[in-house]
Design a protein around this motif. Sequence first.
Motif, PDB file in Angstrom:
ATOM      1  N   UNK A  85      -2.092  31.184   7.279  1.00 21.53           N
ATOM      2  CA  UNK A  85      -1.027  30.072   7.676  1.00 21.53           C
ATOM      3  C   UNK A  85       0.170  30.321   9.325  1.00 21.53           C
ATOM      4  N   UNK A  86       0.698  31.302   8.711  1.00 19.87           N
ATOM      5  CA  UNK A  86       1.886  32.611   8.998  1.00 19.87           C
ATOM      6  C   UNK A  86       1.084  32.847  10.893  1.00 19.87           C
TER       7      UNK A  86
ATOM      8  N   UNK B  96       2.828  20.869   4.725  1.00 18.13           N
ATOM      9  CA  UNK B  96       1.190  22.055   4.819  1.00 18.13           C
ATOM     10  C   UNK B  96       1.971  23.436   5.279  1.00 18.13           C
ATOM     11  N   UNK B  97       3.315  22.837   5.841  1.00 13.94           N
ATOM     12  CA  UNK B  97       3.505  24.132   6.858  1.00 13.94           C
ATOM     13  C   UNK B  97       4.315  25.025   5.597  1.00 13.94           C
ATOM     14  N   UNK B  98       5.406  23.615   5.238  1.00 12.65           N
ATOM     15  CA  UNK B  98       6.729  23.809   4.686  1.00 12.65           C
ATOM     16  C   UNK B  98       6.386  24.901   2.909  1.00 12.65           C
TER      17      UNK B  98
ATOM     18  N   UNK C 277     -11.416  28.506   9.282  1.00 13.62           N
ATOM     19  CA  UNK C 277     -10.392  26.890   8.540  1.00 13.62           C
ATOM     20  C   UNK C 277      -9.648  27.284   8.026  1.00 13.62           C
ATOM     21  N   UNK C 278      -8.430  26.935   8.297  1.00  7.76           N
ATOM     22  CA  UNK C 278      -7.323  26.316   7.329  1.00  7.76           C
ATOM     23  C   UNK C 278      -7.365  25.960   6.161  1.00  7.76           C
TER      24      UNK C 278
ATOM     25  N   UNK D   7      -4.084  26.523   0.836  1.00  9.66           N
ATOM     26  CA  UNK D   7      -3.117  27.034   0.949  1.00  9.66           C
ATOM     27  C   UNK D   7      -1.819  26.378   0.264  1.00  9.66           C
ATOM     28  N   UNK D   8      -2.334  25.795  -0.988  1.00  8.64           N
ATOM     29  CA  UNK D   8      -1.120  25.353  -1.743  1.00  8.64           C
ATOM     30  C   UNK D   8      -0.596  23.942  -1.313  1.00  8.64           C
TER      31      UNK D   8
END
Length: 338
Positions: A134-135, A157-159, A211-212, A217-218
């Motif tokens: 994500x970074x 998702x970003x948070x 894909x992400x 990723x949480x």
Amino acid sequence: MRFRTLTAAVALLALAAGCGSSGGEKTTSSEGKQLDKVTLTLNWYPYGEHAPFYYGKAQKIYEKHGIDLTINAGQGSQKTIQATAAGQNDFGWADTPALLAGVGTGMKVKSVGVFLQTTPSAVQFFSDKNIKSPADLKGKTIASTAGDALSKTFPAFLKVNGLQASDVKLQNLDAAGKMAAVLSSQTDALLGFATDQGPTIQEKGKKPVSYLKFADFGLNFYSNGLLTSVKNLSEKKDLVTRMVAATSEAWTAAGANESGAVDAMKGASEQLPSPTVLKEQFSATLKLLHTPATEGKAPGVNDEGDWRKTIQVFADAGVIDKAQEPSAYWDVSFAPKG
């Protein structure tokens, strides 16, 4: 902002629902068995995820349960839910966040089982973009559709991955426009289902797609499942029970014969993806059927704790104003056996 389109005029419902509800009509099978005519409206035009419905019909699984099933293409989960609540079709196949929003606006509809219990939501991009985490999205332009569940949950998702909404630029496009934007390099990526657009983009672009996935990723939550009107839940309990049982059995059977399931989709739609894409889509979908709480159980069996987590995700994201009890959205009494 909320799912404003959920309050669209009822006049649009017939268009969204295809040929509408069966209204209790009966037919007779080739073996002389009396069947209930049942309409199912999908979340979108047929793609690999929907193979179990076509396979279940081809293998006479629905017929075994006394159902003559008609499968109609959809025009988005929100319209499918609107149509189902209004009785324009008997059952719908739609995304859980849209269901939560619909119930929140007063629509008389409930889930009778979520089948995709791990979200396929993902950021999708050509592998040569060298996005590994994500970074790496910081400063990227991402195609999205304003107001849909993905655009609503993307900030979350970003948070959870240490980013802010301002770290990326979203370009609002419709479903076809998102894929075209990635294929033409107008955007770096798109928001969509990893079980839908990705394989198509890979085939058309002739290079690998990566894909992400939100769930990796949480951020996991319930996705597509079977739903019907509250009226059907009270007035057609036997039919609902049989429909849920048949659908669960169809998913189990299709998972045991992936090629056969995909073959059953031939002629389902003029927009049907290629057999190669369909197989990739369906294979990826089968990985989404369970959470740790439902592993080993029949497709469509849900866990109340998973429902609570999903509800809270969308309350936090602002998709729903108030987090109600799972029973407001889901009727556990029709859960498939086995």
